[in-house]
Design an enzyme around this catalytic site. Structure first.
Site, PDB file in Angstrom:
ATOM      1  N   HIS A   1      -6.949   0.717  12.109  1.00 27.73           N
ATOM      2  CA  HIS A   1      -5.539   0.829  11.732  1.00 27.73           C
ATOM      3  C   HIS A   1      -5.045   2.273  11.724  1.00 27.73           C
ATOM      4  O   HIS A   1      -3.837   2.505  11.652  1.00 27.73           O
ATOM      5  CB  HIS A   1      -5.314   0.197  10.354  1.00 27.73           C
ATOM      6  CG  HIS A   1      -5.451  -1.292  10.356  1.00 27.73           C
ATOM      7  ND1 HIS A   1      -4.369  -2.144  10.434  1.00 27.73           N
ATOM      8  CD2 HIS A   1      -6.545  -2.100  10.311  1.00 27.73           C
ATOM      9  CE1 HIS A   1      -4.784  -3.394  10.426  1.00 27.73           C
ATOM     10  NE2 HIS A   1      -6.107  -3.403  10.350  1.00 27.73           N
TER      11      HIS A   1
ATOM     12  N   ASP B   1      -0.192   9.407  12.276  1.00 23.93           N
ATOM     13  CA  ASP B   1      -0.202   8.051  11.730  1.00 23.93           C
ATOM     14  C   ASP B   1      -0.611   7.078  12.825  1.00 23.93           C
ATOM     15  O   ASP B   1      -0.198   7.235  13.982  1.00 23.93           O
ATOM     16  CB  ASP B   1       1.185   7.663  11.216  1.00 23.93           C
ATOM     17  CG  ASP B   1       1.127   6.870   9.915  1.00 23.93           C
ATOM     18  OD1 ASP B   1       0.074   6.258   9.654  1.00 23.93           O
ATOM     19  OD2 ASP B   1       2.109   6.876   9.167  1.00 23.93           O
TER      20      ASP B   1
END
Length: 496
Positions: free
Chosen positions: A159, A367
């Site tokens: 993730h 991110d």
């Protein structure tokens, strides 16, 4: 039909006693829905510590989802979770080598807990099950399961970003970590950039290759790696914003920001989120545009996390000082430029906040994806949408090109983007939002989930050289369509 077993560090299905669907994120909702559909199990750590590890499973049924959790001992928690996961892998994978802690005990704890997870999980796995392991906490799980003779299809999804080759090699025993990933049949990344960085390591560091099937080959094994950009449930979020709780929150925000345009930031309190840089950029905006000072306010929601880790304690102190400085310099008796809140809110409350905000600042320094950006778009009023300001270093920037894309390290770019967003015409705002929402709606969390599961089902097992193994990895969201065609009518029925 085979079951799906989801493995994650923490287990978070919707629970009516804790607010139900309004209190959990879209990822948890999508995984819970998959587990109900495939009659699966969600396995992970309970979040509790005990004096000595026992391996005792706590099984329960929550909203149609079978949950299996295990307690860890305190040493496990400190070395595996606070240590290797959050002091070593997290900063390294987010390009913060300066904050990365290398301690042999952390690595030992990480391997120990992953082995304990595998030993506890193995008795639950039936011959036809497929196993889906999530995130950086649990990279060695497949290795341990294979050592125990588990031959099921096992997939892994990261993730967070996978860093450049030059950063990975700063990690002691980096080769062993990457080798453990080759015990998975399918490795999923958020973006093409992360996928390419992983392939770069394999080719450069361990002289791996890619075979005629498009599989990566190294360490005497082969695996398939592909990009699967995660999404949100756009339609569900668009409905949540109409709920009573969301509407109440929206009304409160509109009343609080009357005569002002509210800018919102929603982030876990983490150094990867670019919070300090964002505030400096906002300060630059207030300085550069004195005529707009009384027309704006910034609401920054930043729930505290990992407060036992020193780097997070230091960050919190710096943010408190920075916000105090900005408010002290620009506040008036009836106006405070920044509202700063260190607590979590339910999804329906956040939906109301997003809808009331004329602009969103999503400015991570690095991110994997960033779902706040997508939730903000999904929550907007189509007749009067707000403007998304998005860091080029968020994985979402690859999909959301109609946002105002900025370099979060530049206060000038943040200031200029705020000025542009707050003065943008309605026609331009609607045009940008329409394109963004179409992307968010099309590449949603359900498509992500089904794409990954279908691709994993289509993978041949470790000893199977059949036709399914000949399918090359597809790096876009049409991977599911190809996988489903390979499986025939049963797979199509599964998705329906």
């Amino acid at each position: 039909m085979s079951r799906l077993i989801v493995v994650s560090n923490r287990v978070n299905p919707p629970n009516p006693a804790e607010g139900g669907e309004g209190s959990v994120g879209g990822l948890a909702m999508a995984l819970a829905a998959a587990l109900r559909e495939y009659s699966g199990i969600w396995f992970g750590w309970s979040g509790k510590t005990i004096p000595e590890f026992t391996g005792q499973l706590n099984m329960q049924r929550i909203e149609g989802v079978t949950v299996a959790t295990v307690d860890l001992e305190e040493t496990d928690y400190q070395e595996y979770y606070n240590g290797y996961a959050n002091k070593t892998l997290w900063p390294l994978f987010h390009y913060r080598v300066d904050l990365t802690a290398y301690d042999r005990s952390f690595g030992e704890g990480y391997d120990r807990v992953n082995k304990r997870f595998a030993e506890t999980l193995a008795p639950l796995i039936e011959p036809d099950d497929i196993v889906w392991v999530h995130d950086y906490h649990l990279i060695p799980v497949a290795r341990e399961l294979r050592r125990m003779g588990i031959t099921n299809r096992i997939g892994f999804f990261l993730h967070i970003p996978w860093p450049a080759h030059q950063l990975v090699v700063t990690l002691p025993r980096h080769r062993q970590l990457v080798e453990a990933l080759f015990d998975y049949d399918l490795i999923g990344f958020q973006t093409e950039e992360s996928l390419q960085a992983f392939e770069g390591y394999v080719f450069s560091e361990v002289q791996g290759s890619k075979n005629a099937r498009g599989e990566l080959v190294a360490f005497g094994r082969r695996t398939c790696a592909a990009a699967f950009p995660i999404g949100v449930d756009a339609q569900d979020f668009a409905e949540i914003v109409k709920s009573e709780n969301a509407q109440k929150t929206y009304d409160r925000m509109m009343a609080h920001s009357v005569f002002r345009k509210m800018i919102v930031g929603v982030d876990r309190l983490d150094y990867s989120k670019g919070l300090e840089e964002r505030l400096v950029g906002y300060e630059r905006f207030l300085n550069d545009h004195p005529e707009m000072r009384r027309e704006v306010m910034l609401l920054q929601i930043a729930p505290i996390s990992r407060d036992e880790v020193e780097a997070y304690q230091d960050l919190r102190g710096r943010l408190d000082g920075l916000i105090g400085r900005i408010n002290g310099a620009y506040a008036e008796m009836d106006f405070t430029p920044i509202r700063y809140v260190n607590r979590s809110y339910r999804r329906d409350e956040l939906a109301g906040v997003y809808r009331a905000a004329k602009a969103a600042l999503v400015t991570p320094l690095r991110d994997g994806m960033n779902l706040v950006a997508k939730e903000y778009v999904a929550a907007q009023d189509p007749d009067d949408p707000g403007v998304l300001i998005l860091s080029r270093f968020a994985g979402a920037a690859r999909q959301m090109k109609d946002a105002l894309i900025i370099n979060p390290n530049s206060p000038e770019e943040i200031s200029d983007a705020l000025e542009r967003a707050l003065s943008m015409s309605l026609d331009e705002r609607k045009r940008r939002w329409t394109a963004l929402f179409e992307n968010v709606r099309r590449e949603d969390v359900t498509a992500w989930r089904d794409n990954f599961v279908a691709a994993l089902r289509a993978r041949a097992g470790p000893d199977d050289e059949g036709d399914e193994a000949l399918e090359p990895p597809v790096r876009t969201l049409d991977v599911a369509a190809k996988a489903l065609r390979a499986q025939g009518p049963e797979a199509t029925a599964m998705r329906a």
